[in-house]
Enzyme design. Sequence first.
Site, PDB file in Angstrom:
ATOM      1  N   GLU A 138      -1.664  -8.836   3.493  1.00 57.86           N
ATOM      2  CA  GLU A 138      -1.476  -9.254   4.907  1.00 57.86           C
ATOM      3  C   GLU A 138      -2.820  -9.377   5.626  1.00 57.86           C
ATOM      4  O   GLU A 138      -2.955 -10.147   6.564  1.00 57.86           O
ATOM      5  CB  GLU A 138      -0.523  -8.289   5.631  1.00 57.86           C
ATOM      6  CG  GLU A 138      -1.134  -7.016   6.194  1.00 57.86           C
ATOM      7  CD  GLU A 138      -1.464  -5.964   5.120  1.00 57.86           C
ATOM      8  OE1 GLU A 138      -1.243  -6.222   3.925  1.00 57.86           O
ATOM      9  OE2 GLU A 138      -1.943  -4.873   5.509  1.00 57.86           O
ATOM     10  N   CYS A 159       0.833  -1.211   0.000  1.00 58.50           N
ATOM     11  CA  CYS A 159       0.000   0.000   0.000  1.00 58.50           C
ATOM     12  C   CYS A 159       0.869   1.263   0.000  1.00 58.50           C
ATOM     13  O   CYS A 159       1.452   1.593  -1.011  1.00 58.50           O
ATOM     14  CB  CYS A 159      -1.002  -0.034   1.159  1.00 58.50           C
ATOM     15  SG  CYS A 159      -2.336   1.156   0.929  1.00 58.50           S
ATOM     16  N   HIS A 180      -3.878  -5.069   0.209  1.00 64.81           N
ATOM     17  CA  HIS A 180      -3.394  -5.502   1.524  1.00 64.81           C
ATOM     18  C   HIS A 180      -3.440  -7.021   1.667  1.00 64.81           C
ATOM     19  O   HIS A 180      -4.310  -7.550   2.363  1.00 64.81           O
ATOM     20  CB  HIS A 180      -4.221  -4.841   2.641  1.00 64.81           C
ATOM     21  CG  HIS A 180      -3.875  -3.411   2.869  1.00 64.81           C
ATOM     22  ND1 HIS A 180      -2.788  -3.022   3.640  1.00 64.81           N
ATOM     23  CD2 HIS A 180      -4.436  -2.272   2.421  1.00 64.81           C
ATOM     24  CE1 HIS A 180      -2.710  -1.703   3.662  1.00 64.81           C
ATOM     25  NE2 HIS A 180      -3.699  -1.216   2.927  1.00 64.81           N
TER      26      HIS A 180
END
Length: 249
Positions: free
Chosen positions: A221, A115, A219
């Site tokens: 993660e 990001c 994202h």
Amino acid sequence: MKKPLIGISGSTTHLENGLFAGYKRSSLDQSYIDSVIRAGGVPYVLPFNTDDEIIEEMVKNVDAIILSGGNDVFPLLYGEEPKEKLGEIFPDRDHFDTILIKTAEKLKKPILGICRGHQLINVIFGGTLHQDLSYAENISIKHFQKAKWNVFTHSISIDKNSFLNDIFESGIGFVNSFHHQIINKIAPGFKPIAKSSDGVIEAIENLNTQNLILGIQWHPEMMSATDKYAHKIFKKFIDYVKSKKKDEI
Ligand SMILES: [Mn+2]
């Protein structure tokens, strides 16, 4: 073989109200840490600070770095005055992350930017950003979703000749989206490797094959616990770090 040591850039937060209002705390979302462990790496939080020598030393002690998300990049770094729709900035963290990136590049340690990290990589290597999606032309899809963090909301098409190719075998991926800024001009020495249907550059990779520098606009993660493709991004990155270490021995 020993598990690779993955440094993850931290940030700082503070409480707004009460006795400890303004008192700073070192911070990082837990999901980065869990994603690295799940993919076979040993995570080390690289705590935000403003001492260049210490920041360089931190990079020397890990095998690769992951740049976590966060505030908007300071536009003067790419030669623009702040526009009306610029979000919150944190110039000291830009400095921190810049030293991390430059040191890792110099020492040939792989870099994964997520990001804000993806955007900052583009800026540090000479590209520019749109300070808000509305300043770009032809943006037609929602890039700041109102769905939970691990829910995918838009598709991306993948460059066949890229790091992401064997992760998204069909050439299409589905990702979450929490960004209001996007890449404008891509940095020299990088190529776009994933795009949304309205043409937003959702991932970049450097052309120099000696040391991987990868930027991901979404994202992974936040999805890696529930989405195999998101997990595979961390797995492939950490496997790459491992194979690079083996070559050095
Ligand atoms: Mn997006």
